[in-house]
Write a protein that holds these residues in place. Sequence first.
Motif, PDB file in Angstrom:
ATOM      1  N   PRO A 223       7.025   3.496  -4.015  1.00 29.89           N
ATOM      2  CA  PRO A 223       6.214   2.650  -3.119  1.00 29.89           C
ATOM      3  C   PRO A 223       5.588   2.124  -3.494  1.00 29.89           C
ATOM      4  O   PRO A 223       4.288   2.778  -3.738  1.00 29.89           O
ATOM      5  CB  PRO A 223       6.879   3.258  -1.754  1.00 29.89           C
ATOM      6  N   PRO A 224       4.342   0.807  -4.302  1.00 26.96           N
ATOM      7  CA  PRO A 224       3.243   0.219  -3.926  1.00 26.96           C
ATOM      8  C   PRO A 224       2.753   0.981  -2.559  1.00 26.96           C
ATOM      9  O   PRO A 224       3.403   1.001  -1.532  1.00 26.96           O
ATOM     10  CB  PRO A 224       3.108  -1.043  -3.991  1.00 26.96           C
ATOM     11  N   MET A 225       1.206   1.390  -2.771  1.00 26.08           N
ATOM     12  CA  MET A 225       0.477   2.233  -1.846  1.00 26.08           C
ATOM     13  C   MET A 225       0.142   1.011  -0.948  1.00 26.08           C
ATOM     14  O   MET A 225      -1.242   0.167  -1.972  1.00 26.08           O
ATOM     15  CB  MET A 225      -0.339   3.148  -2.690  1.00 26.08           C
ATOM     16  N   ILE A 226      -0.397   1.640   0.119  1.00 26.40           N
ATOM     17  CA  ILE A 226      -0.727   0.952   1.218  1.00 26.40           C
ATOM     18  C   ILE A 226      -1.746   0.526   0.818  1.00 26.40           C
ATOM     19  O   ILE A 226      -3.110  -0.733   0.574  1.00 26.40           O
ATOM     20  CB  ILE A 226      -0.662   0.556   2.376  1.00 26.40           C
ATOM     21  N   ALA A 227      -2.708   1.773   0.425  1.00 27.75           N
ATOM     22  CA  ALA A 227      -3.778   1.884  -0.016  1.00 27.75           C
ATOM     23  C   ALA A 227      -4.850   1.922  -0.678  1.00 27.75           C
ATOM     24  O   ALA A 227      -5.765   1.259  -0.208  1.00 27.75           O
ATOM     25  CB  ALA A 227      -4.504   3.458   0.625  1.00 27.75           C
ATOM     26  N   GLU A 228      -4.018   1.720  -1.699  1.00 27.74           N
ATOM     27  CA  GLU A 228      -4.441   1.496  -3.287  1.00 27.74           C
ATOM     28  C   GLU A 228      -4.743  -0.902  -2.815  1.00 27.74           C
ATOM     29  O   GLU A 228      -5.356  -1.216  -3.321  1.00 27.74           O
ATOM     30  CB  GLU A 228      -3.426   1.579  -4.095  1.00 27.74           C
ATOM     31  N   GLY A 229      -3.752  -1.355  -2.144  1.00 25.95           N
ATOM     32  CA  GLY A 229      -3.809  -2.178  -1.403  1.00 25.95           C
ATOM     33  C   GLY A 229      -4.735  -3.047  -0.944  1.00 25.95           C
ATOM     34  O   GLY A 229      -5.808  -3.917  -1.456  1.00 25.95           O
ATOM     35  N   ARG A 230      -5.267  -2.272  -0.428  1.00 22.44           N
ATOM     36  CA  ARG A 230      -6.831  -2.639   0.081  1.00 22.44           C
ATOM     37  C   ARG A 230      -7.369  -2.641  -0.538  1.00 22.44           C
ATOM     38  O   ARG A 230      -8.391  -3.434  -0.284  1.00 22.44           O
ATOM     39  CB  ARG A 230      -6.440  -1.964   1.009  1.00 22.44           C
ATOM     40  N   GLN A 231      -7.720  -1.403  -1.595  1.00 22.64           N
ATOM     41  CA  GLN A 231      -8.714  -1.326  -2.098  1.00 22.64           C
ATOM     42  C   GLN A 231      -8.507  -2.838  -3.218  1.00 22.64           C
ATOM     43  O   GLN A 231      -9.963  -3.029  -3.778  1.00 22.64           O
ATOM     44  CB  GLN A 231      -8.663   0.346  -2.878  1.00 22.64           C
ATOM     45  N   ARG A 232      -7.602  -3.213  -3.376  1.00 26.01           N
ATOM     46  CA  ARG A 232      -7.550  -4.500  -4.680  1.00 26.01           C
ATOM     47  C   ARG A 232      -8.598  -5.332  -3.557  1.00 26.01           C
ATOM     48  O   ARG A 232      -8.966  -6.147  -4.550  1.00 26.01           O
ATOM     49  CB  ARG A 232      -6.652  -4.311  -5.339  1.00 26.01           C
TER      50      ARG A 232
END
Length: 224
Positions: A173-182
């Motif tokens: 699954p794509p990571m929510i925290a990584e999306g936030r960071q981007r």
Amino acid sequence: MNRLRELSSQVMDVYQSLSQEFSAYQSSQSLNCVEKCGACCNNPDIEVSPLEMLPLALHLFDTGRAEQAFDELDSYSGFACKQYQRLSLDGKEGYCGIYEYRPGICRMFGAGGYKTKSGEATLSVCKTIKQAVPDKYAAALIAIQLQPADASKQPLIEDIAANSAIQSTLLKPPMIAEGRQRIAQIDYELGDKLMPINGALRFMLEKILTLSLYAQDIDDGVAA
């Protein structure tokens, strides 16, 4: 204002990528949002960064609705995201009124990855989806556990993945925290701090309206 427009363009580019990544994963695992469900939107405490609301704020400004939207938010005391359009009295059914400009968390919510305190990847799925397709949720969790923890397990996983029917269940699954960071790394001043969604839009509208007024004063010769 040009700087904000540049940031907004970058945010929308990241939004497009996030939407594609999370939608692809959710569809592959049959963990899509339930039609007309507004459970997550029916909550004023959804947290986003002001940067996430920048594209919407600029859209409202460009269409001459920024001041009205700001005033409405300033006096709003509702129990949901101000942009949520209810289809039922209890708010459980509805739709997003600004879908094209919805913030990043709305594009990632539903089913996405996160790490536990021990650093292990797991899956965050909203309660409504869990109840609607419990078997799909269980299968997605098992798929994450099948991911190799080290390189020695990779050949086994590759052999399993040769079967296309199984391969789709091995997607991470794509990571929510990584999306936030981007999103945040586009501009940490506006993107790092989280606040309730209605407050974040109000904050961004106030910033845009202030900059606009200041620019107008300069054009009129009021300020040097």
